[in-house]
Structure formats: C-alpha cells, structure tokens
Motif scaffolding. Sequence first.
Motif: not given
Length: 669
Positions: A362-363, A448-452, A466-468
């Motif tokens: 989950a994101r 690693t998630a996209p960051l604007a 993700t919570l991880m």
Amino acid sequence: MPPATEEPGLAPIPDPGAGPAPTPESPRRRRWRRVRRVLGIAFLLFLLLVGWLAITAPLSKSLEPIAPPQITLLASDGTPIARMGAIVDDPVKANALPDHVKQAFLAIEDRRFYSHWGVDPRSIARAVWANVTGGRTQGGSTITQQLAKFTFLSPKKTLGRKAREALIAFWLEAWLSKDEILERYLSNAYFGDNTYGLRAASMHYFYRQPEKLTKAQAAMLAGLVQAPSRLAPTKNPKLAEARMRLVLGAMADVGYLTEAEAKAMRTPRIDVRTRNTLPTGTYFADWALPEARKQSDVGYSRQTITTTLDSRLQAAARRAVNGAALGKAQVALVAMRPNGEVVAMVGGRDYAASPFNRVTQARRQPGSTFKLFVYLAALEAGWDPDDTIDNRAIETGSYRPKNAGGAYSDTITLEDAFATSSNVAAVRLFNEVGSEKVIALARALGVTAPLAEGDPSLALGTSSMTLMELTAAYAGVAGNRYPVEPHAFKAEEPGWFESLMSGPDSFSSGDHEAIEQLLRAAVNRGTGRAARLPTANFGKTGTSQDSRDALFVGYANGLVVGVWVGNDDNTPLAGVTGGSIPARIWRDFMVQASGKGQRAAPVKSRPTDPVQPLDVPDIGAIPVGESTQVGVQDGNAVITTEIGGTRIDLKLPIPKSEPPPPEPQPQPP
C-alpha cells in the motif's frame, strides 16, 4: 576451301577450328542438383534449429524440478511460521526401479516408448482415428513429448507449441538415452496434492520409497498422471481406483500381467502421514518468499530457512493490533531492528480475508511523519532546535496550510514546531531549506517513492510511499547508519575494508543529537504523548488530509516500529489521528516487546546514580480554561498559555524535597 555441306542422312562435319560442343545436361542430373540444393537448405535450417534449441531449451532444464520446491520458513527461534511451494523429492533412477513400476507407466502412457524416436506416428494416427470416429478421446503424445511439454513449454494448446514439442522430443531422443528420458519424466510428473515426481508421490500417498512399490501401488500412481487433481486418491478414491483398474488392464494387454493377476489385484491402502498444518502464506511469508527462493539451491530438496521474524514480537504485534478500537478501518504494523532486520509484520486485520500487505504494497500519504526529512535537512543546513521560525497563519500564495486547532504564534522554536506538528512552520522551513535538499536527504535515507520537487505540500507528507520504506528511514536515524534496507534473513556483516570503501553514511553527532531531541519532544510533550514510554522514546505522528491516513513511527529499546491506520478505499477516518489509535498501538506493542505487561513504576534514583532528565514520564497537560494548560515536564511545573495569540511556556522548578508525582497513564492529544 569451301565449307563442307551437309548431306541428307549424314552427321554434320565438325569444324576443326571450333572447340568441343557442350554436352547437354540430362533431366536426371538437373533433378539431382535440385535435390542437393534442397538438402543443403534443409541442413542449414536444421543447424539453425539446433542452435535455437541449445539457447531456448537447454537439456539442464529437464534436470530441474518444474515447480519450486517446498520451503519452510522458521522464526528466529526455530518456530515454523509458513510452508510454501511444491512437495518434491530426489529424482529416481530407472535401473533401481522394479520392472512393474516402469511397466505401469509405459502400459498406460507410451507402450512403444523404447522403439520410437520421440514421436510415435502410430499413436498419433490411433488418437486421430478415435477422436474422428467418436470413440474415447485419446492423446498421441509420447513420454518424450510429455517431458518436453512440462519441462520447456507452456500448457497452451496451439499448433506452434505442438511443433516445438515434437522438435524438442527429437532433440531429447538424440542426446539422452531412453532410461534417462524416463527418469526425468518420472521425476517431474505431477501426481496431485501439490506433489511432483514419483519419489515424492510414493512417499506422500503410501509412505514408501518408489523402489519398494507394489504392483497395485505402481498402477494407482501411473493412473494419476492423466488428471492428477481430479484423480488424487485423497480426494476421489473411487475415481483413483477405477483409473488403477484401467492401468492394470493395459498392463495385461501388453503382457506385463495375466488377466487373472490384474483382476485379483486389491486396491492399495492410502497412507498419508504428513499433514501441512502450517499456513501456506502470511504477510511476512509472502514478503520473504522471493528472497528465500534466491537463497535456496536449484534442486529437488526441500529447504528450511530461518528468518529474522521474532515469534514473541509477532504475537505482541498481533495482540496490540487486535486490542485497538479500529471499527472498520484497516491497520498495518512493521517492527525492525535499526539494521533493517524485520522482526514483526502485520499487513492487515485478517490475512485470510485480505492477503494484500499494507506494509509493503500500500502506498499512502505519510502526513507529518515526513517532517523528519524537512527538519533533518534544516539541521544539516545549520539550523538548531532553539532557532525560531514564523508561526503565523499563511495568508498569501496559492498554498495556505492550516495548523490543527488553529494554534498560531508570531514565532516558534524548531523543537516546539516539531513537537506540536506546526504545519505553517514546516512549510516555511521547507521553503527556507529548499525542496532539493529535502528530497536528497529522503533519498539518502532510502525513500524511493516519487517526490515532487518544488511542491511546498511535500513538507506535510503529500507524496505517497509504503510504510516499510518510511519505517526504514526512521531506522536509519535510530542507528545513525543509513540507508537501511529491510530484510527477512540475516545479512552478512561487511568486512572492515568494504565498510571503509562503501559503508553506510551517518549524521554528525550534533545533527543526530538535535533530531533525537526533536523526536523526543514530539513523544514526551507533543502530539505523540499517547505513545510515551518510561524509557527513552523517539517518534512522530502523522495525519494526512481529512484524516485519510493516521500514522505513528518511532523507536525505543532497539526497535523501530511504524503503525498505519486507514481505510482501503481512502475514505476519511472518524476522529482518528496519528496521535490517537496508531500511537496507542505503538505503545502497547512496545510495552509487550519489553517483556512487561504493564508499565513499571518509576525507579527511585540514589544520589550516586547518574542523572537522566530526558524522557522522564511527564504528567499529561491539564486544561485550565480555553487557552491555558498546566502539567509537569522534566521535573518542572509547566504552565502553557496564549497572550495575544502568542504561546508562552512558564516553567517552575519543583523542590527536590517533595516526592516525585505518580506516573500517570498517557493521555491522547
């Protein structure tokens, strides 16, 4: 001299000055030349096909199990937690098997196995005739073709696949002996009940090695290959018996048995001794399995692999989650060591109802837990916890975030802004530091998630992750070694040279102490007071817009734990914030993880003991009027009020002669 003239009935006189006349090519020679050309092209195509097969269908594949072997995952204390994969065993040897075992399979599957070249024209013609005339549907595949099919090809029934199947069958016949082909076929065939290979099937259904099978047992196993799932004797004993009688009849037709022997054969008794009482999947097991497959050797042997999961902590995590008043909301919890060893994981309320892992798959928006990266970037840029920043409402610009409860002041220290989770202060600090530095720091910590880039709302955690990975970033702060890669198996410690050349990064001692000062304040006197422990604790709350996500991430006692609460359909939560249910789940887990069912009483210090003023449990703030609160913090009486919109904290030391106040239960913010 005049040229000679031709006379009727006489052959022409050759010219002595001319060369020999060309001999006309006979039709026979022309045909032979065409045949040689065709043969040459065919030979070239054959070489190309051989090369293609060598690349796409290596013979070594027929020596590997067609299904991943069974893997049993153990907790760190040796407790089995999950078992996944097929039941396989060592390959069989044709010369070690009794004749009646091999004859049972040959009689029902491929009677001319030892005489054909991989494809049997008679079987194909017989199958076509039976299918055309409306007789019993038959298949024309030989044992070699079946080995080619389930070893190299997909189960799709197309003409192209059948052509490749025949080609690979010829290839196998050219390079392997008949006994080798039979061995590989028997060692890979599916026999139902998640069991692959004759040895595994023999042990599963009759609890004996295939070298000791009786004729009736061999006939029953040979009959399963046609439709293993439907004919498995553990599920359909009558169908399995009927199929066994058909095999015995085929053996009698070929001459392996007499008619009397076939009719007198009794149905063997099924002897299944091992039952899989372990779950075939859990949230942790699903996440760990791909890495477990990489660690296991390619072969038929079953694997038992020890993971980092702590069975006691996993039970504590489940109790903490089950004890929360979640309503219809979902929940996720992950606990890891500062080095990334995951010791507990709860990916949802019920794995059977929903195996979707909300820890790893989950994101969701992290909310104010993302402020960790903003304040860390500010500390690295030279800011200090005591520095102040504008805390007034943002009245200009297109983005105008609000503070929860409408609490504003002219200025506020970074420590207080972090503790009270001031949104306007975080956005102003984000703009002061720059989005590039904040994003770079988040990347360094493993996000690693996209960051604007350039989006001020990023400061308030609007980019999903993700919570991880969020918890792993906090683990990098906890151990001051980053990035941290979460893992389910013990990792080898790098050598000193490797650590020197490519070791993890770390913060300066000053920056690390400063961020821990902020994290401590958020728990002890800020929005995370419901998570407060009687030991050193660090953490941050997070609540996304409209309370769609509520989080608490923090660390204490050598554990880094992230908790998320929300709805799968992203609808708002009713009255839930990161400082309420998630913080209480976090605290309940930490209390159980410490081995104490309830909070311990404060230990009375002796004059010779070192003084540890940090993280002394404080009395929750007691409201006195609309804008004034009274409480105890760090051994001081604290009066917090607002005058003209400005927050004022008044600290009064409590005389040491007075006994310390009793430790209260934590109050939700």
